[in-house]
Scaffold this active site. Structure first.
Site, PDB file in Angstrom:
ATOM      1  N   GLY A   1       1.508  -0.905   0.292  1.00 22.02           N
ATOM      2  CA  GLY A   1       0.215   0.214  -0.119  1.00 22.02           C
ATOM      3  C   GLY A   1       0.797   1.491   0.049  1.00 22.02           C
ATOM      4  N   CYS A   2       0.564   2.340   0.171  1.00 19.77           N
ATOM      5  CA  CYS A   2       0.510   3.697  -0.282  1.00 19.77           C
ATOM      6  C   CYS A   2       1.250   3.927   0.710  1.00 19.77           C
ATOM      7  CB  CYS A   2       0.091   4.887  -1.385  1.00 19.77           C
ATOM      8  SG  CYS A   2      -1.314   4.992  -0.511  1.00 19.77           S
ATOM      9  N   PHE A   3       0.314   4.302   1.182  1.00 22.65           N
ATOM     10  CA  PHE A   3       1.299   4.486   3.489  1.00 22.65           C
ATOM     11  C   PHE A   3       1.962   3.727   3.660  1.00 22.65           C
ATOM     12  CE2 PHE A   3      -3.917   7.442   3.142  1.00 22.65           C
ATOM     13  CZ  PHE A   3      -2.955   8.189   3.666  1.00 22.65           C
TER      14      PHE A   3
END
Length: 328
Positions: free
Chosen positions: A142-144
């Site tokens: 995921g990006c986070f």
């Protein structure tokens, strides 16, 4: 090498096409969309006009002819596609969340039954490169968790608590408009959301554990009025005090051979459009503040997916990804 992009109509799909155009050994030959079949890609992604003549196709996994497939599909959709592609000898990089977590954790976090689970390397190359070499399948993070984990990794085993505070651009919500992303609700504003319950927290906890950290982990994201980027501030609470100079050396040594991690003042504009993660640290003794900046659509999604593909296929890891950010 022939590349298919499954679910190419969204921002991640557009970024995959944009970046792969500059790859020395990969050609996008197939871009799928059920709703847009027959529509030229550049009508949906106008910035790609002149870079691709492809039209969207509505293809089943059995009809996809490629060496590698990127799954840029919503969560829970990849589990019905990945296994079928793999069974035909097609390597797969999944940009959804379907294979990032163990089955039981995924089902608890996402509230659905996983119908075709198998373990997969978690594709942060700077931490899991060996697992991705020659792999047939990689779960793109995921990006986070990408920005957060890279910010905390060098200190993880010395910490008892890690608190992540992230500011994200609106493109992280995807291309479907909503009240949350409506301009009057975003412009000149900062909005915290899912204060204690964001699904990406499970990935952050997983990665800290893999790094040998017993630390408790907390995360709160905020939506800010920018298109791209995630700025993450990690408050890392240590078991023993460390001076700034020692922490800085630890980070510089940890990432000294990583092309895409740069030790410098993190700014969203400096990484926009690029696959870089910029980070810096400062210590006040028992608390270290580590700040990272990534482009959520590149290092946080499509760029890292291509980085993983390069590792899986034996290409130069930076192929197709060597581009500076777009400051200012």
């Amino acid at each position: 090498m022939k590349v298919a992009i499954v679910g190419a109509s969204g921002y991640a799909g557009g970024e995959l096409v944009r970046l792969l155009y500059h790859h020395s050994s990969a050609e996008v030959v197939c871009a799928t969309s059920r709703k847009l079949a027959g529509t030229p890609l550049d009508q949906i992604h106008p910035h790609l006009k002149g870079f691709t003549n492809l039209k969207f196709e509505n293809l089943t996994p059995d009809a996809i002819d490629a060496d590698v497939a990127f799954l840029a599909v919503p969560h829970t959709a990849a589990m019905s596609i990945a296994g079928k592609l793999l069974s035909r000898g097609i390597k797969v990089v999944d940009l959804s969340a379907d294979y990032r977590l163990p089955k039981e954790t995924f089902e608890k976090v996402y509230g659905v039954t996983h119908t075709d689970y198998f373990p997969a390397p978690y594709g942060i190359p700077e931490l899991h490169r060996r697992e991705c070499v020659n792999a047939k399948f990689v779960a793109n993070p995921g990006c986070f968790p990408t920005g957060a984990t890279l910010a905390a990794a060098p200190l993880a085993k010395y910490a008892h608590t890690v608190i992540f505070d992230s500011k994200t651009g609106v493109s992280g919500a995807g291309d479907n408009p909503s009240a949350t992303t409506h301009y009057p609700n975003v412009g000149d504003n900062v909005n915290p959301y899912k204060w204690t319950s964001h699904r990406h927290l499970a990935e952050m906890k997983q990665e800290l554990a893999k790094l040998g950290s017993p630390a408790k982990c907390y995360f709160t994201p905020h939506l800010v009025p920018v298109n791209r980027g995630i700025l993450t501030t990690a408050h890392i609470l240590l078991n023993q005090p460390m001076e700034t100079k020692d922490v800085q050396k630890l980070y510089q040594d940890f990432y000294k051979d990583e092309f895409f991690v740069r030790y410098q003042m993190p700014m969203l504009a400096a990484v926009r459009g690029s696959n870089f993660c910029d980070l810096m640290v400062e210590s006040e003794g028992l608390r270290v503040v580590a700040v990272s900046a990534i482009d959520n659509l590149v290092k946080g999604a499509s760029g890292q997916a291509i980085q993983n593909m390069n590792i899986m296929c034996g290409f130069k890891e930076t192929d197709g990804l060597v581009a500076a950010g777009m400051l200012p």
